[in-house]
Design a protein around this motif. Sequence first.
Motif, PDB file in Angstrom:
ATOM      1  N   HIS A 203     -43.587 -11.902 -25.353  1.00  0.00           N
ATOM      2  CA  HIS A 203     -43.767 -12.533 -24.158  1.00  0.00           C
ATOM      3  C   HIS A 203     -43.082 -13.939 -23.731  1.00  0.00           C
ATOM      4  O   HIS A 203     -43.045 -14.549 -24.748  1.00  0.00           O
ATOM      5  CB  HIS A 203     -45.415 -12.615 -23.826  1.00  0.00           C
ATOM      6  CG  HIS A 203     -45.747 -12.557 -22.485  1.00  0.00           C
ATOM      7  ND1 HIS A 203     -45.981 -11.249 -21.852  1.00  0.00           N
ATOM      8  CD2 HIS A 203     -46.033 -13.542 -21.452  1.00  0.00           C
ATOM      9  CE1 HIS A 203     -46.431 -11.457 -20.712  1.00  0.00           C
ATOM     10  NE2 HIS A 203     -46.563 -12.786 -20.523  1.00  0.00           N
ATOM     11  N   TYR A 205     -43.624 -17.253 -21.508  1.00  0.00           N
ATOM     12  CA  TYR A 205     -44.313 -18.044 -20.477  1.00  0.00           C
ATOM     13  C   TYR A 205     -43.383 -19.195 -19.753  1.00  0.00           C
ATOM     14  O   TYR A 205     -42.546 -19.729 -20.548  1.00  0.00           O
ATOM     15  CB  TYR A 205     -45.368 -18.887 -21.403  1.00  0.00           C
ATOM     16  CG  TYR A 205     -46.541 -17.898 -21.851  1.00  0.00           C
ATOM     17  CD1 TYR A 205     -46.581 -17.321 -23.206  1.00  0.00           C
ATOM     18  CD2 TYR A 205     -47.684 -17.382 -21.264  1.00  0.00           C
ATOM     19  CE1 TYR A 205     -47.335 -16.660 -23.674  1.00  0.00           C
ATOM     20  CE2 TYR A 205     -48.500 -16.479 -21.719  1.00  0.00           C
ATOM     21  CZ  TYR A 205     -48.520 -16.149 -22.960  1.00  0.00           C
ATOM     22  OH  TYR A 205     -49.265 -15.226 -23.389  1.00  0.00           O
ATOM     23  N   THR A 231     -45.161 -14.669 -18.043  1.00  0.00           N
ATOM     24  CA  THR A 231     -46.179 -15.196 -17.387  1.00  0.00           C
ATOM     25  C   THR A 231     -46.052 -16.723 -16.800  1.00  0.00           C
ATOM     26  O   THR A 231     -45.530 -17.423 -17.554  1.00  0.00           O
ATOM     27  CB  THR A 231     -47.456 -15.161 -18.051  1.00  0.00           C
ATOM     28  OG1 THR A 231     -47.919 -13.593 -18.616  1.00  0.00           O
ATOM     29  CG2 THR A 231     -48.553 -15.762 -17.572  1.00  0.00           C
ATOM     30  N   ILE A 233     -47.109 -20.161 -15.754  1.00  0.00           N
ATOM     31  CA  ILE A 233     -48.054 -21.186 -15.735  1.00  0.00           C
ATOM     32  C   ILE A 233     -47.754 -22.501 -15.049  1.00  0.00           C
ATOM     33  O   ILE A 233     -46.744 -22.571 -14.665  1.00  0.00           O
ATOM     34  CB  ILE A 233     -48.393 -21.601 -17.185  1.00  0.00           C
ATOM     35  CG1 ILE A 233     -47.275 -22.259 -17.798  1.00  0.00           C
ATOM     36  CG2 ILE A 233     -48.893 -20.006 -18.088  1.00  0.00           C
ATOM     37  CD1 ILE A 233     -47.698 -22.655 -19.460  1.00  0.00           C
TER      38      ILE A 233
END
Length: 364
Positions: A203, A205, A231, A233
């Motif tokens: 993954h 971020y 993802t 943030i």
Amino acid sequence: MSLQAILYTSSPPALQILDQLKLPHESVYVPIRTCEDAYDAIKRMVVRGAPAIAIVAALALAVELGSGGGPSSKDKESAGHARAYVHGQLDYLVQSRPTAVNLADAAGKLKAVVNAEAGSAETVVGRYVEAAEKMLVDDVKDNENIGRFGAEWILGNAKVGEGEVKGRVAVLTHCNTGSLATAGYGTALGIIRSLHSGSNLTHTYCTETRPYNQGSRLTAFELVHDKIPATLITDSMASSLMSLKSIAAVIVGADRVAANGDTANKIGTYQLAIVAKYHGAKFVVAAPTTSIDMKTASGKDIVIEHRPGKEVTNVGTVATAARGINVYNPSFDVTPKDLIDAIATEKGVAVKNAAGDFDLSRFF
Ligand SMILES: CSC[C@H]1O[C@H](OP(=O)(O)O)[C@H](O)[C@@H]1O
């Protein structure tokens, strides 16, 4: 098809850039016909990213020369005028943004090329255009090597969290260092692409990267485009995320790496390095050697660009801050070498010696 910040054709020389102020909602290319066009586009961050701004500046002058800018006659006398014109335009372009060294580095190399050309104005121009075009091609190859070397280093040195599988890592990145900041593939995002293509990435971020939002607008755009699991943030979530998730490495780009390894990069990088150190994540700077400035001894000597307060008080045309508040808006900060575990370049990965020092001279 990978995203391209820069579109260039050589005969006749023509340059277009993706208007990054309009991303991610619109993909609009705008022509760059003169050095003034390039200066304005770099200054307003229509195009941004240390390698990309150097290449756009170099190619803008190639387009200008190719369309008759500067002396064009064949006599030797005009060769001196051609060299002077190239010097003057490059000196003007270098002033567009002060912190990234790539533009000044490119200008120095291009000046040396025309100074070494003893022929007519026509051959001076020809040598210049050839050298500027080579920068576009070399950058993509360099980024692919940064990606390979950086991915190998992370896989060989990052911690393997409890219950995790060696060779499978989650990483965090800041700002935009991908195809939209370079001629293609990217630096820190190039390492992420290499990890992903080797099935070593669990993954990614990416931080929003206020105030210009390179992360939410540009890096997220690239990661979604490439179907890399990711993802988004906010910048303020990074320390909490690293306390809860096993992040193997924080991978960032660079605008200027000083001779001792101190690194200027997008504002917010320094605090990510502190959090990475606290949580045992490796902190990796990804940069071509054109971002290393051996003439600048340490980070305290790096000029930090401050940008208009409106970039903080507004999101686009919408004011989000109280009218009349003062604003502090440095576009970069400096991460001291002590917080940096590795500097991944196209020539290999530099790590500190037992004394805690980088030896970057080996790349030159
Ligand atoms: C490979 S891009 C390097 C660097 O440039 C970005 O700054 P900006 O978006 O202001 O041009 C950011 O600091 C990247 O890490």
